[in-house]
Design an enzyme around this catalytic site. Structure first.
Site: not given
Ligand code: NA7
Length: 283
Positions: A173, A241
């Site tokens: 990836k 990132k």
């Molecule tokens: P988004 O739309 O920025 O969503 C990120 C998700 O990750 C969202 O559900 C967040 O929860 C969750 N999140 C972020 N940090 C945490 C922590 N510390 N603990 C638990 N959950 C967390 O990203 P995408 O859907 O566009 O992308 C997801 C992946 O696919 C990423 O690796 C990309 O590089 C490719 P929240 O709603 O903020 O509470």
């Protein structure tokens, strides 16, 4: 009705439509999201909602994760009521987030010690492909666990492929996203150069879209530039990132080094906009 009980963690731009695909495919799905309100949309579509990652894995056979980064994965495994706090065996945890190969190897080992499986299974494709089950899924980890999850991958993507041992999906990836970065920056630089010579973006895009260089990515992002639409389908902070992760894995080549620098510089201002907001940085 499919019978495998699925848990889904992470309802962001990607996780939301992907989990919906599985509900549409008649799987029983339970979701968990750190910000609770995002789970309500899925509840209204028929999903159950778990109160913690621990509860989610206790209730389900296969647990998917689609969250931001290494920190999120660490929090979800190790946090209070995290995945590792559950006393369970024989579960498969599928991490579809783009994270470092290192964190996948570490959690794969911890899962194994508890009698569970961990697959890294990041995806190529954005929100549109997530909404239509057209993602490309690259998998690292145990072959038998991969075979168990394969029918579910088939609902999410047009291709799913086991690449090798734990972490190899993540490495593949990072290589793909390096190429994605080149496309975004390359398109931006070509359009800016043409514009400096009074050739409008619309004219350039018509030429490029009809040339041998045409691609779905270039078409979509060219339209976004013409419409000045920089809303994140794939946030620029995520590619910044990914390039950091690739660098940590030894990416060190002429174009990649410049790409890395440009995206790190753009991230503070444009991180929450789409990857193609790199156009504004180049301008
Ligand atoms: P988004 O739309 O920025 O969503 C990120 C998700 O990750 C969202 O559900 C967040 O929860 C969750 N999140 C972020 N940090 C945490 C922590 N510390 N603990 C638990 N959950 C967390 O990203 P995408 O859907 O566009 O992308 C997801 C992946 O696919 C990423 O690796 C990309 O590089 C490719 P929240 O709603 O903020 O509470």
């Amino acid at each position: 009705m499919n019978t495998t009980k699925i848990g889904w963690i992470g309802l962001g731009n990607m996780g939301n439509p992907m989990s919906q695909q599985l509900i549409d495919a008649a799987y029983p799905v339970t979701v968990y999201n750190r910000s609770k309100e995002k789970a309500e949309t899925l509840r209204s579509l028929g999903a159950a909602v778990a109160s913690s990652p621990k509860e989610l894995i206790e209730l389900n056979e296969v647990v998917f994760m689609m969250v931001s980064d290494d920190q999120a994965i660490d929090d979800l495994f190790n946090g209070t009521d995290g995945l590792l706090a559950a006393n369970v065996r024989g579960k498969v945890i599928v991490n579809m987030s783009t994270v470092s190969p290192g964190i996948s190897k570490a959690f794969s080992q911890l899962c194994k010690e508890q009698g569970n499986y961990y697959l890294d299974a990041p995806v190529s494709g954005s929100v549109k492909q997530a909404e239509t089950g057209q993602l490309v899924i690259m998998v690292g980890g145990d072959e038998s666990a991969f075979q168990q999850v394969k029918p579910i991958f088939e609902k999410l993507g047009k291709l799913n492929k086991r690449i090798g041992d734990s972490g190899s999906g993540n490495t593949a990836k990072l290589a793909i996203n390096t190429l994605l970065g080149f496309y975004a920056q390359g398109l931006s630089e070509a359009l800016v150069f043409a514009q400096q010579h009074h050739i409008p973006n619309e004219a350039m895009m018509e030429l490029i879209n009809n040339s041998a260089l045409s691609s779905v990515f270039i078409k979509i992002k060219g339209d976004a530039i013409i419409n000045e639409n920089y809303n994140a389908a794939f946030a620029l902070k995520h590619i910044a990132k990914d390039l950091r992760l690739a660098k940590d894995e030894g990416l060190d080549s002429p174009l990649a080094n410049v790409l890395f620098q440009t995206f790190q510089q753009a991230e503070p201002e444009y991180g929450n906009e789409d990857i193609i907001a790199i156009m504004k940085q180049i301008r």
